[in-house]
Design a protein around this motif. Structure first.
Motif, PDB file in Angstrom:
ATOM      1  N   ARG A   1      12.281   6.239  19.727  1.00 43.87           N
ATOM      2  CA  ARG A   1      12.956   6.686  18.501  1.00 43.87           C
ATOM      3  C   ARG A   1      13.823   5.580  17.903  1.00 43.87           C
TER       4      ARG A   1
ATOM      5  N   GLU B   1      16.658   6.084  15.730  1.00 45.79           N
ATOM      6  CA  GLU B   1      17.942   6.444  15.098  1.00 45.79           C
ATOM      7  C   GLU B   1      19.140   5.607  15.534  1.00 45.79           C
TER       8      GLU B   1
ATOM      9  N   THR C   1      13.248   9.322   5.352  1.00 50.81           N
ATOM     10  CA  THR C   1      13.641   9.532   6.753  1.00 50.81           C
ATOM     11  C   THR C   1      12.699   8.850   7.736  1.00 50.81           C
ATOM     12  N   GLU C   2      11.584   8.335   7.237  1.00 50.45           N
ATOM     13  CA  GLU C   2      10.644   7.581   8.071  1.00 50.45           C
ATOM     14  C   GLU C   2      10.821   6.074   7.810  1.00 50.45           C
TER      15      GLU C   2
HETATM   16  C1  DMJ Z   1      10.927  10.375  12.444  1.00 53.37           C
HETATM   17  O1  DMJ Z   1       9.719  10.964  12.159  1.00 53.37           O
HETATM   18  C2  DMJ Z   1      11.946  10.664  11.384  1.00 53.37           C
HETATM   19  O2  DMJ Z   1      13.001   9.775  11.492  1.00 53.37           O
HETATM   20  C3  DMJ Z   1      12.447  12.083  11.431  1.00 53.37           C
HETATM   21  O3  DMJ Z   1      13.455  12.321  10.495  1.00 53.37           O
HETATM   22  C4  DMJ Z   1      12.996  12.381  12.801  1.00 53.37           C
HETATM   23  N1  DMJ Z   1      12.086  12.039  13.855  1.00 53.37           N
HETATM   24  C5  DMJ Z   1      11.355  10.796  13.815  1.00 53.37           C
HETATM   25  C6  DMJ Z   1      12.009   9.667  14.570  1.00 53.37           C
HETATM   26  O4  DMJ Z   1      12.690   9.975  15.680  1.00 53.37           O
END
Ligand code: DMJ
Length: 467
Positions: free
Chosen positions: A372, A374, A458-459
């Motif tokens: 991930r 974030e 968000t991607e």
């Molecule tokens: C992604 O697909 C995006 O960031 C989404 O908002 C949350 N999950 C994943 C990354 O962890």
């Protein structure tokens, strides 16, 4: 004095001058601003960006060799995975704008050729509206904006049209699934993240095509969700889009809610939409009031009941780590910094962050790590918003541990358990779209208008305001 003598004297002068200047300058890692921030030298940043770029190519080569044309690589079995009956080219689409930002011309051209010659949407298959929007629609829109080929926009419009029936619920909030060919919808139990994380993509599609329908549908959906918030201003985890009734009332900033908040602010800024800014302003207060929890281990966001604000869980995880980035974008740098300390502690305590921890005990609740982005994303935001070396180092350390524990001979692999660092057979496309992009942008900001002026979906697909 002739020209030769003059050149000689000039070089003598500079020979004396340069060492004096060099002596006056402290080494890069000690450079500080008047406010005491440590800076990072360009050489150091460039070297880091180069490293990240090489790792992108390493992972992309694995995809090319074993999963070409499919959604994702399975790095251990050296095979591939498609989400549905037909590939939607998730990895090439998610990775495409990262290749452009990294200056990977050859890889960009091969991905472009694949996408434009193979990708189509007239398949009789139900897809998840949210995931296809943020990865595929988002990827096509940023590809169009950065590359300029109108075929990307045609594909985006075709996909947008096919997903519109999802919004045909009595409340206007979308169903989770829609069939790309028949428009048949499914799954009336949806969540704030999947309802409220569509506007940047659908809105940009409207701006680029001149057809307002996409903007309007996504806005109606998000506004309906906002209007179902509780009396204390919070949303829950699951809502019935037919009736508007809450089915799960836990409130948090984790998966299933997270990017709803992200899009309230980002849509307000990107579209200059005062309604979105008002929704953001009305939401962030209650979120901080009820969810923020000061524990001995740091400042965290907890889980509470959406109606009473009563604490339900002292749980925080890899997905929650997007919040410092959002707070920084919203101008609340101090809270962003404090929460980022906690996020980084979550990472370093376990060498790589687990999916979920109990932050009061610093104990793992769910130990997997699926590459991930974030936590690195937030370090990158804080680095660009403060210029402080500390955040560069956080991002660099996190990236280095990913290389150490997740790299395979021919790509990267997710971990099933960070306590044992056991690899598992998955490689999500967001590793190419987000994790590697945010790490790279820490070292080399190649976004056309600069990191702090860019709205990423968000991607992590960078969107440009062209109107
Ligand atoms: C992604 O697909 C995006 O960031 C989404 O908002 C949350 N999950 C994943 C990354 O962890």
């Amino acid at each position: 004095m002739n020209a030769r003598q003059l050149t000689y004297l000039t070089s003598i002068f500079f020979l004396f001058l340069i060492p004096v200047k060099a002596q006056q300058r402290p080494p890069a890692h000690q450079m500080q601003t008047a406010t005491g921030r440590s800076l990072v030298s360009e050489t150091e940043r460039e070297a880091f960006a180069k490293l990240v770029k090489a790792e992108f190519v390493h992972a992309w080569n694995g995809y090319k060799k074993y999963a070409w044309g499919h959604d994702a690589l399975k790095p251990l079995s050296k095979s591939y995975r498609d989400w549905y009956a037909h590939s939607l080219y998730m990895t090439p689409l998610d990775g495409f704008d990262t290749m452009i930002l990294m200056g990977l011309e050859k890889e960009k051209e091969e991905a472009k050729k694949l996408i434009l010659s193979e990708l189509r949407f007239d398949h009789d298959m139900p897809v998840q509206v949210f995931e296809v929007t943020i990865r595929v629609l988002g990827g096509l829109l940023s590809a169009y904006q950065l590359d300029g080929d109108p075929k990307f926009l045609q594909l985006a419009e075709d996909l947008g049209q096919r997903m519109l029936p999802a919004f045909n619920s009595p409340t206007g909030m979308p169903y989770r699934m829609v069939n790309l060919k028949t428009g048949e919808t499914d799954d009336h139990l949806n969540n704030p993240a999947e309802i409220g994380t569509l506007q940047l993509e659908f809105g940009l599609l409207s701006k680029l095509t001149g057809n307002p329908v996409y903007y309007d549908k996504a806005k109606k959906a998000c506004t309906a969700l906002f209007e179902h918030r509780s009396d204390i201003g919070l949303v829950g985890t699951v809502i019935n889009v037919n009736t508007g009734e809450w089915v799960e009332t836990g409130s948090h900033i984790s998966g299933m809610i997270d990017s709803y908040y992200e899009y309230l602010l980002k849509c307000g800024l990107f579209f200059d939409d005062a309604d979105y800014l008002a929704m953001w302003n009305a939401s962030i207060g209650p979120v901080n009031q009820y969810l923020l929890d000061t524990a001995e281990t740091g400042l965290w966001y907890s889980h509470v009941d959406m109606h009473t604000g009563k604490r339900l869980k002292t749980q925080f995880g890899a997905l929650d780590a997007f919040m410092p980035a959002l707070l920084a974008l919203g101008g609340d740098i101090e809270t962003a910094k404090a929460v980022q300390e906690s996020c980084y502690k979550m990472w370093t305590t376990f060498r790589i962050e687990p999916e979920q921890i109990d932050y009061t005990k610093m104990e793992i609740l769910s130990g997997y790590y699926v590459l991930r982005p974030e936590n690195i994303e937030s370090a990158t935001y804080l680095y660009h918003h403060t210029g402080d070396r500390k955040y560069f180092e956080m991002g660099k350390t996190m990236f280095e541990s990913i290389v150490k524990y997740c790299r395979t001979e021919e790509a990267y692999a997710e971990l099933s358990d960070v306590s044992t660092m056991t690899k598992t057979d998955g490689l999500e496309s967001f590793f190419f779209a987000e994790t590697l992009k945010y790490a790279y942008l820490l070292g080399n900001d190649t976004t056309p208008k600069g990191f702090t002026n860019t709205i990423f979906n968000t991607e992590a697909h960078p969107f440009q305001k062209t109107w």
